[in-house]
Design a protein around this motif. Structure first.
Motif, mmCIF file in Angstrom:
data_model
loop_
_atom_site.group_PDB
_atom_site.id
_atom_site.type_symbol
_atom_site.label_atom_id
_atom_site.label_comp_id
_atom_site.label_asym_id
_atom_site.label_seq_id
_atom_site.Cartn_x
_atom_site.Cartn_y
_atom_site.Cartn_z
ATOM 1 N N ASP A 1 -12.124 -13.645 0.164
ATOM 2 C CA ASP A 1 -12.016 -12.943 1.496
ATOM 3 C C ASP A 1 -11.854 -13.805 2.584
ATOM 4 N N SER A 2 -12.629 -14.685 2.625
ATOM 5 C CA SER A 2 -12.828 -15.840 3.682
ATOM 6 C C SER A 2 -11.332 -16.636 3.983
ATOM 7 N N VAL A 3 -10.843 -16.858 2.928
ATOM 8 C CA VAL A 3 -9.362 -17.212 3.063
ATOM 9 C C VAL A 3 -8.412 -16.172 3.681
ATOM 10 N N ALA A 4 -8.575 -14.924 3.024
ATOM 11 C CA ALA A 4 -7.653 -13.774 3.475
ATOM 12 C C ALA A 4 -7.927 -13.609 4.948
ATOM 13 N N ASP A 5 -9.227 -13.858 5.227
ATOM 14 C CA ASP A 5 -9.652 -13.569 6.793
ATOM 15 C C ASP A 5 -8.690 -14.442 7.707
ATOM 16 N N GLU A 6 -8.764 -15.750 7.191
ATOM 17 C CA GLU A 6 -7.937 -16.793 7.945
ATOM 18 C C GLU A 6 -6.452 -16.505 8.007
ATOM 19 N N VAL A 7 -5.979 -15.911 6.981
ATOM 20 C CA VAL A 7 -4.477 -15.652 6.772
ATOM 21 C C VAL A 7 -4.237 -14.273 7.783
ATOM 22 N N ILE A 8 -5.071 -13.356 7.773
ATOM 23 C CA ILE A 8 -4.937 -12.127 8.690
ATOM 24 C C ILE A 8 -5.110 -12.316 10.146
ATOM 25 N N GLU A 9 -5.956 -13.534 10.514
ATOM 26 C CA GLU A 9 -6.103 -13.689 11.958
ATOM 27 C C GLU A 9 -4.960 -14.533 12.530
ATOM 28 N N TYR B 1 -0.865 -6.569 -0.376
ATOM 29 C CA TYR B 1 0.323 -7.292 0.673
ATOM 30 C C TYR B 1 0.953 -6.105 1.424
ATOM 31 N N THR B 2 0.331 -6.022 2.827
ATOM 32 C CA THR B 2 0.432 -4.741 3.433
ATOM 33 C C THR B 2 0.315 -5.169 5.102
ATOM 34 N N SER B 3 0.873 -4.162 5.791
ATOM 35 C CA SER B 3 0.749 -4.543 7.101
ATOM 36 C C SER B 3 -0.603 -4.013 7.848
ATOM 37 N N GLN B 4 -1.391 -3.429 6.882
ATOM 38 C CA GLN B 4 -2.573 -2.746 7.607
ATOM 39 C C GLN B 4 -3.670 -3.967 7.438
ATOM 40 N N SER B 5 -4.430 -3.968 8.397
ATOM 41 C CA SER B 5 -5.198 -5.199 8.551
ATOM 42 C C SER B 5 -6.735 -4.828 9.162
ATOM 43 N N ALA C 1 -9.522 -5.310 -5.435
ATOM 44 C CA ALA C 1 -8.546 -6.276 -4.752
ATOM 45 C C ALA C 1 -9.077 -7.517 -4.598
ATOM 46 N N ALA C 2 -8.249 -8.665 -4.869
ATOM 47 C CA ALA C 2 -8.864 -10.063 -4.614
ATOM 48 C C ALA C 2 -8.692 -10.253 -3.189
ATOM 49 N N GLY C 3 -7.974 -9.623 -2.332
ATOM 50 C CA GLY C 3 -7.939 -9.730 -0.901
ATOM 51 C C GLY C 3 -6.934 -9.203 -0.301
ATOM 52 N N VAL C 4 -6.804 -9.158 1.000
ATOM 53 C CA VAL C 4 -5.649 -8.515 1.858
ATOM 54 C C VAL C 4 -5.027 -9.656 2.609
ATOM 55 N N ILE C 5 -3.613 -9.488 2.313
ATOM 56 C CA ILE C 5 -2.833 -10.491 3.094
ATOM 57 C C ILE C 5 -1.785 -9.776 3.945
ATOM 58 N N GLY C 6 -1.535 -9.948 5.124
ATOM 59 C CA GLY C 6 -0.695 -9.361 6.044
ATOM 60 C C GLY C 6 0.706 -9.644 5.879
ATOM 61 N N HIS D 1 0.644 -1.110 -0.101
ATOM 62 C CA HIS D 1 0.039 -0.080 0.011
ATOM 63 C C HIS D 1 0.871 1.232 -0.018
ATOM 64 N N LEU D 2 1.761 1.301 0.869
ATOM 65 C CA LEU D 2 2.639 2.559 1.086
ATOM 66 C C LEU D 2 3.773 2.331 0.132
#
Length: 247
Positions: free
Chosen positions: A134-142, A83-87, A100-105, A55-56
């Motif tokens: 998004d459901s898979v990305a949620d699992e990745v972020i948490e 691909y960011t530290s923002q969650s 975006a297809a999703g957010v990955i930390g 992002h940045l």
């Protein structure tokens, strides 16, 4: 042959290396760039199956680059992960809204990321279903504290390897500089040696020259003394003749 080709856009070389290594486990090749502008240029030059976008970024930020990708008919089909530290939930919602297809930390669990990529690669030619991704990305972020610690250790491992490589290059550079310095010193020593030898030879020549001059001068004085003695004898003889005449 790799199953796919991914583009990693991140101004952190450490983050690019970590993600590239994870993608290798999913049998994905990757190319990394440091700015969104470079990323857009690569997207138009090469064929990519996935994009991981920080992002940045210096210059154009991740969301601006995402909008450019999704507005381009030739690029909009490529799944783009922020691909960011923002969650924060609001950030993820905005990312999904922009396409975006999703957010990955960045402190991502390796196994979960591989499962996420596997889900996308199952039908890589189709537009990914945001709900599934998004459901898979949620699992990745948490992630738990242990998972975050594992990710940070992996980051430290890569940073250590980079530092080790930089130190090795620095040692090589210092060794090269030391060798050049030693060559310069040897050259200067040879120069001083030849200069000193030349000075000695020159001084010897000067001494020899003055010695010869002194010898010639000495011979001249001896000749002059001889002539003076002859003149004294002649003068003495004349004086004796004069005295005889007087008598």
């Amino acid at each position: 042959m790799a199953r796919g080709h991914a583009l990693i856009v991140d101004d952190s070389s450490t983050a690019r290396i970590i993600l590239a290594r994870l993608l290798e486990r999913a049998d994905l090749s990757s190319r990394g760039v440091a700015t969104a502008e470079e990323g857009l240029e690569k997207l138009r030059e090469e064929t990519f199956d996935l994009v991981f976008l920080d992002h940045l970024l210096p210059g154009m930020n991740g969301f601006e680059a995402l909008e450019v990708i999704k507005a381009d008919p030739e690029l909009r089909h490529i799944p783009v992960f922020m691909y960011t530290s923002q969650s924060a939930d609001r950030y993820r919602q905005e990312a999904n809204t922009r396409g975006a297809a999703g957010v990955i930390g960045k402190q991502v669990n390796r196994d979960q990321l591989l499962r996420t990529i596997e889900a996308i690669l199952t039908d890589i030619s189709a537009e990914p279903d945001p709900a599934i991704v998004d459901s898979v990305a949620d699992e990745v972020i948490e992630q738990s504290y242990t998972r975050r610690l594992t990710g940070r250790l992996a980051t430290l491992e890569v940073a250590y390897e980079e530092t080790h490589d930089e130190l090795r290059h620095l040692r090589q550079s210092l060794a090269g500089m030391e060798a050049m310095h030693q060559q310069s010193l040897d050259k200067q020593r040879r120069h001083v040696k030849w200069l000193g030898l030349g000075s000695i030879v020159g001084l010897a020549g000067v001494i020899l020259f003055f010695s010869m001059e002194l010898r010639d001068l000495s011979m001249t004085f001896e000749s002059f003394n001889g002539q003076l003695a002859v003149m004294q004898d002649i003068v003495g003889s004349l004086v004796e003749l004069v005295e005889v005449d007087r008598q």
